[in-house]
Design a protein around this motif. Sequence first.
Motif, PDB file in Angstrom:
ATOM      1  N   THR A   5       0.685  -0.981  -0.123  1.00 16.96           N
ATOM      2  CA  THR A   5      -0.163   0.071   0.032  1.00 16.96           C
ATOM      3  C   THR A   5       0.917   1.329  -0.119  1.00 16.96           C
ATOM      4  O   THR A   5       1.995   1.116   0.710  1.00 16.96           O
ATOM      5  CB  THR A   5      -0.918  -0.094   1.261  1.00 16.96           C
ATOM      6  OG1 THR A   5      -1.830  -1.342   1.439  1.00 16.96           O
ATOM      7  CG2 THR A   5      -1.766   1.101   1.143  1.00 16.96           C
ATOM      8  N   LEU A   6       0.316   2.136  -0.649  1.00 14.91           N
ATOM      9  CA  LEU A   6       0.897   3.544  -0.726  1.00 14.91           C
ATOM     10  C   LEU A   6      -0.002   4.532  -0.779  1.00 14.91           C
ATOM     11  O   LEU A   6      -0.902   4.576  -1.106  1.00 14.91           O
ATOM     12  CB  LEU A   6       1.921   3.730  -2.108  1.00 14.91           C
ATOM     13  CG  LEU A   6       2.508   5.024  -2.369  1.00 14.91           C
ATOM     14  CD1 LEU A   6       3.675   5.426  -1.246  1.00 14.91           C
ATOM     15  CD2 LEU A   6       2.879   5.100  -3.774  1.00 14.91           C
ATOM     16  N   SER A   7       0.348   5.384   0.411  1.00 15.64           N
ATOM     17  CA  SER A   7      -0.383   6.708   0.779  1.00 15.64           C
ATOM     18  C   SER A   7       0.371   7.761   0.587  1.00 15.64           C
ATOM     19  O   SER A   7       1.507   7.954   0.972  1.00 15.64           O
ATOM     20  CB  SER A   7      -1.265   6.748   2.058  1.00 15.64           C
ATOM     21  OG  SER A   7      -0.291   6.494   2.969  1.00 15.64           O
ATOM     22  N   CYS A   8      -0.314   8.921   0.014  1.00 10.85           N
ATOM     23  CA  CYS A   8       0.602  10.065  -0.179  1.00 10.85           C
ATOM     24  C   CYS A   8      -0.483  11.374   0.291  1.00 10.85           C
ATOM     25  O   CYS A   8      -1.559  11.505  -0.276  1.00 10.85           O
ATOM     26  CB  CYS A   8       0.977  10.236  -1.785  1.00 10.85           C
ATOM     27  SG  CYS A   8       1.674  11.671  -2.375  1.00 10.85           S
ATOM     28  N   LEU A  22       4.587   4.199   2.483  1.00 10.22           N
ATOM     29  CA  LEU A  22       4.851   2.769   1.716  1.00 10.22           C
ATOM     30  C   LEU A  22       4.575   1.576   2.884  1.00 10.22           C
ATOM     31  O   LEU A  22       5.583   1.560   3.718  1.00 10.22           O
ATOM     32  CB  LEU A  22       5.860   2.914   0.866  1.00 10.22           C
ATOM     33  CG  LEU A  22       6.053   1.588   0.020  1.00 10.22           C
ATOM     34  CD1 LEU A  22       5.073   1.297  -0.823  1.00 10.22           C
ATOM     35  CD2 LEU A  22       7.515   1.896  -0.780  1.00 10.22           C
ATOM     36  N   GLN A  23       3.933   0.594   2.394  1.00 14.27           N
ATOM     37  CA  GLN A  23       4.073  -0.579   3.304  1.00 14.27           C
ATOM     38  C   GLN A  23       4.337  -1.644   2.527  1.00 14.27           C
ATOM     39  O   GLN A  23       3.993  -1.625   1.292  1.00 14.27           O
ATOM     40  CB  GLN A  23       2.501  -0.946   3.751  1.00 14.27           C
ATOM     41  CG  GLN A  23       2.109   0.200   4.805  1.00 14.27           C
ATOM     42  CD  GLN A  23       0.681  -0.306   5.319  1.00 14.27           C
ATOM     43  OE1 GLN A  23       0.050  -1.104   4.781  1.00 14.27           O
ATOM     44  NE2 GLN A  23       0.308   0.376   6.287  1.00 14.27           N
ATOM     45  N   ILE A  24       5.494  -2.522   2.868  1.00 14.95           N
ATOM     46  CA  ILE A  24       6.071  -3.317   2.046  1.00 14.95           C
ATOM     47  C   ILE A  24       6.058  -4.638   2.917  1.00 14.95           C
ATOM     48  O   ILE A  24       6.028  -4.724   4.246  1.00 14.95           O
ATOM     49  CB  ILE A  24       7.516  -3.031   1.536  1.00 14.95           C
ATOM     50  CG1 ILE A  24       8.508  -2.952   2.713  1.00 14.95           C
ATOM     51  CG2 ILE A  24       7.503  -2.010   0.826  1.00 14.95           C
ATOM     52  CD1 ILE A  24       9.975  -2.694   2.177  1.00 14.95           C
ATOM     53  N   ALA A  25       6.377  -5.928   2.404  1.00 13.52           N
ATOM     54  CA  ALA A  25       6.304  -6.931   3.077  1.00 13.52           C
ATOM     55  C   ALA A  25       7.609  -7.551   3.947  1.00 13.52           C
ATOM     56  O   ALA A  25       7.541  -8.419   4.563  1.00 13.52           O
ATOM     57  CB  ALA A  25       5.429  -8.274   2.354  1.00 13.52           C
ATOM     58  N   ALA A  26       8.620  -7.244   3.175  1.00 13.48           N
ATOM     59  CA  ALA A  26      10.138  -7.771   3.685  1.00 13.48           C
ATOM     60  C   ALA A  26      11.094  -6.292   3.988  1.00 13.48           C
ATOM     61  O   ALA A  26      11.071  -5.762   3.119  1.00 13.48           O
ATOM     62  CB  ALA A  26      10.483  -8.675   2.781  1.00 13.48           C
TER      63      ALA A  26
END
Length: 145
Positions: free
Chosen positions: A76-79, A103-107
Amino acid sequence: MQNFPHQYKVSASATDASNVTLTCSDKTAIESAPPTEFDGPGNLWSPEEMLVAAVADCFILSFKAVAKASKVSWNTLSCNAMGTLDKVDRALKFTEFQISVNLQIAAEENKDKAGRALEKAEKSCLITNSLNAPCHLEYEIEIVE
């Protein structure tokens, strides 16, 4: 992608007593009015807000393209974007834009690569590249399971 140059046509119309209506080919019309800072009603998009929205929108679309090309996996990306309007030499103009991104990432191991993709997206955004005001990016990358 089509060859360059690309051209985009928008029409605007109004009467003395109406808001501005913006139209573009087969898209839904948008009503526009001055922002509350210029004694507008505050319930419609203003040109100032649309410009700042274009900065945020273009940043996300640029990131999506960069991430795809760089094989950056993300969730997910929020701006949030903010434009500063000021008087410079007796003329009103935007003097800077701030882009704050989450920014949300998994690793965890993808964090550096994701950060580089965010920075590249800022540099490749055609909207901010077309503006005279500087653009500043702040970002936070979260690891989510």
